[in-house]
Design a protein around this motif. Structure first.
Motif, short mmCIF file in Angstrom:
data_model
loop_
_atom_site.label_atom_id
_atom_site.label_comp_id
_atom_site.label_asym_id
_atom_site.label_seq_id
_atom_site.Cartn_x
_atom_site.Cartn_y
_atom_site.Cartn_z
N CYS A 6 -27.85 -15.20 -8.85
CA CYS A 6 -28.71 -15.52 -9.99
C CYS A 6 -28.89 -14.28 -10.85
O CYS A 6 -28.47 -13.19 -10.47
CB CYS A 6 -30.08 -15.96 -9.48
SG CYS A 6 -30.03 -17.31 -8.28
N LEU A 60 -32.16 -12.30 -12.84
CA LEU A 60 -33.59 -12.24 -13.05
C LEU A 60 -33.84 -11.40 -14.30
O LEU A 60 -33.33 -10.28 -14.41
CB LEU A 60 -34.29 -11.59 -11.85
CG LEU A 60 -35.79 -11.38 -12.02
CD1 LEU A 60 -36.53 -12.72 -12.02
CD2 LEU A 60 -36.34 -10.46 -10.94
N ALA A 66 -31.89 -15.46 -4.87
CA ALA A 66 -33.21 -16.07 -5.03
C ALA A 66 -33.30 -17.34 -4.20
O ALA A 66 -32.28 -17.97 -3.90
CB ALA A 66 -33.46 -16.39 -6.50
N THR A 67 -34.52 -17.69 -3.85
CA THR A 67 -34.74 -18.94 -3.12
C THR A 67 -35.79 -19.77 -3.84
O THR A 67 -36.67 -19.23 -4.52
CB THR A 67 -35.18 -18.67 -1.67
OG1 THR A 67 -36.39 -17.94 -1.67
CG2 THR A 67 -34.10 -17.92 -0.91
N ALA A 91 -40.48 -19.68 -6.61
CA ALA A 91 -39.18 -19.09 -6.34
C ALA A 91 -39.46 -17.68 -5.85
O ALA A 91 -40.50 -17.09 -6.17
CB ALA A 91 -38.31 -19.06 -7.60
N ARG A 92 -38.54 -17.14 -5.04
CA ARG A 92 -38.75 -15.81 -4.47
C ARG A 92 -37.49 -14.97 -4.59
O ARG A 92 -36.38 -15.47 -4.42
CB ARG A 92 -39.15 -15.92 -3.00
CG ARG A 92 -40.50 -16.56 -2.77
CD ARG A 92 -40.79 -16.70 -1.29
NE ARG A 92 -42.07 -17.33 -1.02
CZ ARG A 92 -42.25 -18.65 -0.92
NH1 ARG A 92 -41.22 -19.48 -1.05
NH2 ARG A 92 -43.45 -19.15 -0.68
N VAL A 93 -37.71 -13.68 -4.83
CA VAL A 93 -36.64 -12.68 -4.88
C VAL A 93 -37.09 -11.52 -4.02
O VAL A 93 -38.22 -11.04 -4.17
CB VAL A 93 -36.39 -12.21 -6.33
CG1 VAL A 93 -35.41 -11.04 -6.37
CG2 VAL A 93 -35.90 -13.36 -7.21
N LEU A 98 -35.52 -16.76 -14.25
CA LEU A 98 -34.57 -16.69 -13.14
C LEU A 98 -33.53 -17.76 -13.42
O LEU A 98 -33.87 -18.93 -13.59
CB LEU A 98 -35.30 -16.97 -11.83
CG LEU A 98 -34.52 -16.94 -10.54
CD1 LEU A 98 -33.99 -15.53 -10.27
CD2 LEU A 98 -35.40 -17.41 -9.40
N TYR A 151 -34.21 -16.24 2.40
CA TYR A 151 -33.00 -15.61 1.87
C TYR A 151 -31.85 -15.77 2.86
O TYR A 151 -30.73 -16.13 2.48
CB TYR A 151 -33.28 -14.14 1.58
CG TYR A 151 -32.10 -13.39 1.00
CD1 TYR A 151 -31.96 -13.24 -0.37
CD2 TYR A 151 -31.13 -12.82 1.82
CE1 TYR A 151 -30.88 -12.54 -0.90
CE2 TYR A 151 -30.05 -12.13 1.31
CZ TYR A 151 -29.93 -12.00 -0.06
OH TYR A 151 -28.86 -11.33 -0.58
#
Length: 124
Positions: free
Chosen positions: A16, A18, A34-35, A43-45, A66, A97
């Motif tokens: 992805c 960001l 990312a998830t 969403a998480r990074v 994102l 992740y």
């Protein structure tokens, strides 16, 4: 986020980008893994605490985008990012992740950029 096509697309293995903003408003765009957590609207990074992307996030949150693309299919998540540092939040993000990509390398400086999703656009 209730479109199953979008959720499925964010579960596929894709890198992805960001986009965060420097204090002067210029964009900073970097590749990331990312998830997506559609149930929580997040969403998480994962990243290092000292990374530019983490430093660009204000204590009270900052706007981010994102994005991931695969040929003609694409999706962008817009929202507000917060830096999370608790060991439980970091461990949860690392597990997510690892499920999408592979186990991340050890990093004692790891933090999580948690993005509260405002809008999802794209064409999947």
């Amino acid at each position: 986020m209730d479109d199953p096509r979008v959720v499925a697309f964010w579960r596929e293995r894709h890198l992805c980008t960001l986009t965060t903003l420097f204090p002067d408003g210029r964009p900073h765009v970097v590749p990331v893994g990312a998830t997506l957590d559609p149930a929580a609207g997040l969403a998480r990074v994962i990243t290092s605490a000292g990374s530019v992307k983490a430093r660009n996030i204000a204590p009270d949150g900052s706007p981010v985008a994102l994005c991931q693309v695969d040929g003609r299919r694409w999706s962008t998540i817009e929202g507000t990012a917060f830096v999370r540092t608790s060991p439980a939040e970091v461990a949860d993000a690392e597990a997510r992740y690892a499920e999408r990509y592979r186990p991340p390398r050890a990093n004692p400086e790891r933090v999580v950029l948690e993005i509260a999703i405002d809008r999802v656009i794209g064409g999947v």
